[in-house]
Design a protein around this motif. Sequence first.
Motif, PDB file in Angstrom:
ATOM      1  N   GLY B 231       0.813  -1.219   0.000  1.00 57.33           N
ATOM      2  CA  GLY B 231       0.000   0.000   0.000  1.00 57.33           C
ATOM      3  C   GLY B 231       0.843   1.264   0.000  1.00 57.33           C
ATOM      4  O   GLY B 231       0.433   2.286  -0.546  1.00 57.33           O
ATOM      5  N   ASP B 232       2.026   1.184   0.592  1.00 56.95           N
ATOM      6  CA  ASP B 232       2.853   2.397   0.687  1.00 56.95           C
ATOM      7  C   ASP B 232       3.653   2.646  -0.588  1.00 56.95           C
ATOM      8  O   ASP B 232       4.374   3.641  -0.673  1.00 56.95           O
ATOM      9  CB  ASP B 232       3.808   2.304   1.891  1.00 56.95           C
ATOM     10  CG  ASP B 232       4.777   1.126   1.763  1.00 56.95           C
ATOM     11  OD1 ASP B 232       4.463   0.161   1.019  1.00 56.95           O
ATOM     12  OD2 ASP B 232       5.834   1.170   2.404  1.00 56.95           O
ATOM     13  N   LYS B 233       3.533   1.758  -1.577  1.00 54.35           N
ATOM     14  CA  LYS B 233       4.377   1.879  -2.759  1.00 54.35           C
ATOM     15  C   LYS B 233       3.598   2.175  -4.032  1.00 54.35           C
ATOM     16  O   LYS B 233       4.203   2.533  -5.042  1.00 54.35           O
ATOM     17  CB  LYS B 233       5.144   0.560  -2.980  1.00 54.35           C
ATOM     18  CG  LYS B 233       6.268   0.334  -2.002  1.00 54.35           C
ATOM     19  CD  LYS B 233       7.381   1.344  -2.211  1.00 54.35           C
ATOM     20  CE  LYS B 233       8.473   1.199  -1.161  1.00 54.35           C
ATOM     21  NZ  LYS B 233       9.301   2.395  -1.084  1.00 54.35           N
ATOM     22  N   ILE B 234       2.296   1.980  -4.017  1.00 57.27           N
ATOM     23  CA  ILE B 234       1.596   2.074  -5.294  1.00 57.27           C
ATOM     24  C   ILE B 234       0.235   2.731  -5.159  1.00 57.27           C
ATOM     25  O   ILE B 234      -0.394   2.702  -4.095  1.00 57.27           O
ATOM     26  CB  ILE B 234       1.472   0.673  -5.949  1.00 57.27           C
ATOM     27  CG1 ILE B 234       1.319   0.813  -7.462  1.00 57.27           C
ATOM     28  CG2 ILE B 234       0.342  -0.112  -5.316  1.00 57.27           C
ATOM     29  CD1 ILE B 234       1.911  -0.328  -8.224  1.00 57.27           C
ATOM     30  N   ARG B 235      -0.171   3.331  -6.249  1.00 55.41           N
ATOM     31  CA  ARG B 235      -1.476   3.982  -6.343  1.00 55.41           C
ATOM     32  C   ARG B 235      -1.938   3.743  -7.772  1.00 55.41           C
ATOM     33  O   ARG B 235      -1.147   3.761  -8.705  1.00 55.41           O
ATOM     34  CB  ARG B 235      -1.282   5.470  -6.071  1.00 55.41           C
ATOM     35  CG  ARG B 235      -2.329   6.369  -6.644  1.00 55.41           C
ATOM     36  CD  ARG B 235      -1.861   7.810  -6.647  1.00 55.41           C
ATOM     37  NE  ARG B 235      -1.609   8.271  -5.284  1.00 55.41           N
ATOM     38  CZ  ARG B 235      -0.618   9.070  -4.943  1.00 55.41           C
ATOM     39  NH1 ARG B 235       0.251   9.480  -5.858  1.00 55.41           N
ATOM     40  NH2 ARG B 235      -0.461   9.459  -3.703  1.00 55.41           N
ATOM     41  N   PHE B 236      -3.216   3.464  -7.943  1.00 58.15           N
ATOM     42  CA  PHE B 236      -3.753   3.246  -9.282  1.00 58.15           C
ATOM     43  C   PHE B 236      -4.629   4.428  -9.664  1.00 58.15           C
ATOM     44  O   PHE B 236      -5.309   5.007  -8.821  1.00 58.15           O
ATOM     45  CB  PHE B 236      -4.567   1.955  -9.324  1.00 58.15           C
ATOM     46  CG  PHE B 236      -3.702   0.729  -9.202  1.00 58.15           C
ATOM     47  CD1 PHE B 236      -3.152   0.154 -10.327  1.00 58.15           C
ATOM     48  CD2 PHE B 236      -3.405   0.189  -7.963  1.00 58.15           C
ATOM     49  CE1 PHE B 236      -2.327  -0.948 -10.233  1.00 58.15           C
ATOM     50  CE2 PHE B 236      -2.576  -0.921  -7.850  1.00 58.15           C
ATOM     51  CZ  PHE B 236      -2.038  -1.492  -8.989  1.00 58.15           C
ATOM     52  N   THR B 237      -4.593   4.768 -10.939  1.00 61.91           N
ATOM     53  CA  THR B 237      -5.436   5.880 -11.382  1.00 61.91           C
ATOM     54  C   THR B 237      -6.293   5.427 -12.552  1.00 61.91           C
ATOM     55  O   THR B 237      -5.913   4.565 -13.337  1.00 61.91           O
ATOM     56  CB  THR B 237      -4.591   7.087 -11.859  1.00 61.91           C
ATOM     57  OG1 THR B 237      -3.836   6.696 -12.994  1.00 61.91           O
ATOM     58  CG2 THR B 237      -3.669   7.576 -10.777  1.00 61.91           C
ATOM     59  N   THR B 238      -7.458   6.037 -12.643  1.00 67.45           N
ATOM     60  CA  THR B 238      -8.301   5.818 -13.808  1.00 67.45           C
ATOM     61  C   THR B 238      -9.189   7.043 -13.977  1.00 67.45           C
ATOM     62  O   THR B 238      -9.261   7.892 -13.097  1.00 67.45           O
ATOM     63  CB  THR B 238      -9.127   4.519 -13.664  1.00 67.45           C
ATOM     64  OG1 THR B 238      -9.746   4.208 -14.903  1.00 67.45           O
ATOM     65  CG2 THR B 238     -10.189   4.637 -12.583  1.00 67.45           C
ATOM     66  N   ARG B 239      -9.801   7.135 -15.135  1.00 71.45           N
ATOM     67  CA  ARG B 239     -10.735   8.234 -15.387  1.00 71.45           C
ATOM     68  C   ARG B 239     -12.054   7.617 -15.788  1.00 71.45           C
ATOM     69  O   ARG B 239     -12.108   6.756 -16.653  1.00 71.45           O
ATOM     70  CB  ARG B 239     -10.194   9.140 -16.488  1.00 71.45           C
ATOM     71  CG  ARG B 239     -11.195  10.206 -16.934  1.00 71.45           C
ATOM     72  CD  ARG B 239     -10.564  11.260 -17.809  1.00 71.45           C
ATOM     73  NE  ARG B 239      -9.786  12.195 -17.018  1.00 71.45           N
ATOM     74  CZ  ARG B 239      -9.560  13.460 -17.388  1.00 71.45           C
ATOM     75  NH1 ARG B 239     -10.019  13.922 -18.537  1.00 71.45           N
ATOM     76  NH2 ARG B 239      -8.862  14.267 -16.622  1.00 71.45           N
ATOM     77  N   LEU B 240     -13.110   8.004 -15.118  1.00 69.42           N
ATOM     78  CA  LEU B 240     -14.427   7.434 -15.409  1.00 69.42           C
ATOM     79  C   LEU B 240     -15.384   8.527 -15.842  1.00 69.42           C
ATOM     80  O   LEU B 240     -15.367   9.635 -15.315  1.00 69.42           O
ATOM     81  CB  LEU B 240     -14.977   6.719 -14.173  1.00 69.42           C
ATOM     82  CG  LEU B 240     -14.139   5.547 -13.623  1.00 69.42           C
ATOM     83  CD1 LEU B 240     -14.791   4.969 -12.373  1.00 69.42           C
ATOM     84  CD2 LEU B 240     -13.939   4.472 -14.674  1.00 69.42           C
ATOM     85  N   SER B 241     -16.236   8.189 -16.792  1.00 72.08           N
ATOM     86  CA  SER B 241     -17.214   9.154 -17.296  1.00 72.08           C
ATOM     87  C   SER B 241     -18.505   9.067 -16.503  1.00 72.08           C
ATOM     88  O   SER B 241     -18.865   8.014 -15.988  1.00 72.08           O
ATOM     89  CB  SER B 241     -17.533   8.878 -18.762  1.00 72.08           C
ATOM     90  OG  SER B 241     -16.386   9.069 -19.534  1.00 72.08           O
ATOM     91  N   ARG B 242     -19.185  10.177 -16.457  1.00 73.59           N
ATOM     92  CA  ARG B 242     -20.489  10.239 -15.840  1.00 73.59           C
ATOM     93  C   ARG B 242     -21.495   9.613 -16.787  1.00 73.59           C
ATOM     94  O   ARG B 242     -21.432   9.835 -17.995  1.00 73.59           O
ATOM     95  CB  ARG B 242     -20.852  11.699 -15.593  1.00 73.59           C
ATOM     96  CG  ARG B 242     -22.177  11.945 -14.893  1.00 73.59           C
ATOM     97  CD  ARG B 242     -22.071  11.669 -13.435  1.00 73.59           C
ATOM     98  NE  ARG B 242     -23.285  12.057 -12.688  1.00 73.59           N
ATOM     99  CZ  ARG B 242     -23.695  11.392 -11.626  1.00 73.59           C
ATOM    100  NH1 ARG B 242     -23.043  10.331 -11.168  1.00 73.59           N
ATOM    101  NH2 ARG B 242     -24.760  11.793 -10.973  1.00 73.59           N
ATOM    102  N   ARG B 243     -22.386   8.804 -16.262  1.00 76.37           N
ATOM    103  CA  ARG B 243     -23.550   8.491 -17.090  1.00 76.37           C
ATOM    104  C   ARG B 243     -24.736   9.128 -16.394  1.00 76.37           C
ATOM    105  O   ARG B 243     -24.641   9.515 -15.230  1.00 76.37           O
ATOM    106  CB  ARG B 243     -23.724   6.983 -17.303  1.00 76.37           C
ATOM    107  CG  ARG B 243     -23.694   6.168 -16.057  1.00 76.37           C
ATOM    108  CD  ARG B 243     -23.763   4.665 -16.364  1.00 76.37           C
ATOM    109  NE  ARG B 243     -23.599   3.954 -15.110  1.00 76.37           N
ATOM    110  CZ  ARG B 243     -22.946   2.802 -14.977  1.00 76.37           C
ATOM    111  NH1 ARG B 243     -22.408   2.215 -16.008  1.00 76.37           N
ATOM    112  NH2 ARG B 243     -22.831   2.217 -13.804  1.00 76.37           N
ATOM    113  N   ALA B 244     -25.834   9.256 -17.106  1.00 79.03           N
ATOM    114  CA  ALA B 244     -26.968   9.989 -16.547  1.00 79.03           C
ATOM    115  C   ALA B 244     -27.318   9.445 -15.174  1.00 79.03           C
ATOM    116  O   ALA B 244     -27.299   8.238 -14.944  1.00 79.03           O
ATOM    117  CB  ALA B 244     -28.162   9.863 -17.483  1.00 79.03           C
TER     118      ALA B 244
END
Lengths: 264, 264
Positions: B231-244
Motif C-alpha cells: 500500500g505504501d508503494k503504489i497507487r492506481f489511477t483511472t478516469r471514469l465518465s459520468r452516465r446519466a
Amino acid sequence: MDINPQSAVPLYFQIEQDLAASIAAGEIAPGGRLPSEEELIQKYNVSRTTVRKAIQELERLELIEIRRGKGTYVREAKITQELTALTGFVEDMAAIGMQPSAKLLGTWTISAGEEIARQLRLPIGTEVVQIKRVRMADNVSISLDETYLPLPLGLKIIENDLEIYPIFSLLEEKYDTPLLEADYRIEAISADPFVAKMLEVDEKAPILLIERTSYSLDQKPVDYEKLFYRGDKIRFTTRLSRRAAPFSIDSIKPPAIIAPKDNL
Amino acid sequence: MDINPQSAVPLYFQIEQDLAASIAAGEIAPGGRLPSEEELIQKYNVSRTTVRKAIQELERLELIEIRRGKGTYVREAKITQELTALTGFVEDMAAIGMQPSAKLLGTWTISAGEEIARQLRLPIGTEVVQIKRVRMADNVSISLDETYLPLPLGLKIIENDLEIYPIFSLLEEKYDTPLLEADYRIEAISADPFVAKMLEVDEKAPILLIERTSYSLDQKPVDYEKLFYRGDKIRFTTRLSRRAAPFSIDSIKPPAIIAPKDNL
C-alpha cells in the motif's frame, strides 16, 4: 464430511474443508457464530491443537474472523461495487439494493493547501468549502467522505441538508453544474485515529482510499473528494480489455551470464 | 518563510507549512532525512512540543515517515499506475520507466479450493498450477503475485524461467493463448505474516489486493491471480465518465417526520 484419521490428508485440513463447506453452503450464515473450540473438539474428536490450526487457516483465508473474547464468526461478504462510471454513494447503494444514509460531521471554510489547490486548480491559500460526512449502507458505516468545493458553489451546496441530498444531485440538478467525468486515484492506507474513530474500526485498520476529482462539462474541476472506505466492507470491481502488448517476448533478453574468461 | 511568533497562525502550523514547502520544492528529496528535533528547535527557536506537533502533522499528511530510532524521512512518492487496460507487471513498469524484476518463490501443483475453482470455472479439487513470485521495481519489492493456471497450460508455463519471462507474454506468444480481457476485484486488506515477510513490511501493513481473472479470446478463464501490492508503494489511477444519474433529486424524499397526534 466424515473426518478420517487414517487419511493421508492432515486432520486440520479435513476439518478446515468441512467448516469451509458449511460456510459456503450457508449452513453457518455470514455474521453467524462458529461452534466453540470445545464443541469442535467434541464434534470431530480431535485435539485442541488440530482445531486451532483449522481455525487459523480459515481466518487466513478471510472466511472467518476471531473477535477476541467473543468467539469466531463467519465474515460478512464485502459490498461489491462497480468502478466503471462516475457515480455517487447514493447511486452506488441504490444499484445494489442497500439503504444509503449519511451523518454530517460538519462544514467548514478552509484555506486550500497544496493538494486541494492543485486538484481544484486554485492558488494555494484560496478559500474552499470542506464537508465531512460518514456514509452508511443499511446503517453500517462504510466510508468517511471529505469533500472540497470551490467557494461560491460550496457555500450554496452547504445550505442544503447534506444528510439527505447527494452533492452530485445538487450540483447537477439544482446548481446547473452537470458532471462530465472524474479522475480516480486508488490506494490502500492505514486508518489514522480520526478515520478509525469515525468508521468504528481499529487504528491502522486497512482503508481503501479513493481520491476523486470531478469535472464539469467545461473540464473545470468542481468537486475534489477523499473517500475513506472501510477495507473490510467494500470491494470494487471492473473489467478491463487487453490492448496489444507493447513489446514482443523475443525482445526480452535474459540477463547476460558472466562468461568464463577465454582460456586461450 | 520566517516564523512569526506574533502571528495569529499557530507556530507549529507555520513550521509545518515551511517544512512542507521545502519538501514540495525538493529541497529535502524523497527518501531524504529531515533535520533532527534538536536542529529544528534551534532553527525555528521554538519548543520541542511545537516541533513535535509540526512533525506529527506532516506524518498525518503522509509527507514524512518516522522510522523509530532512525530519524524522520521524506516519503518516497507512490508509483502511480494506470488502471485502464489489462496489462502485466513488466508492461506496467516499462510504461513508467522503472526496471522490473521478479523473484520466483516456487511453483506447485495444488488442488483447487472453492475460490480458485470458481474463478477458473473448474470443479473443486481439480489440480491447478500455483506460482508465487515477488515483483520488484528498481529492486524494491512492490507486490507478491500468486498465479493460478489450469493444469496443462500451467505445466507448460512453469517450464520457462519465470524470473525473466512475463506469464502474459508466454501465454500470448509462446502458447497461442491471446488474452481478451480481465475481471478485476480491488480491495484493501492487512498484510498477513507471509505477505508481510515477502514484501518486507510490518504485519497488518496496508495491502492493495487485486484479484484478477484473465480470459482468452474464447472467453475462457485462463489465468487467476492474487496481486498483493504494498500500500505504501503504489497507487492506481483511472478516469471514469459520468452516465446519466439514475434518479432525480425530486424523487428524494426527506424521512417522514413523526407528526404529533391530532388532539381533536
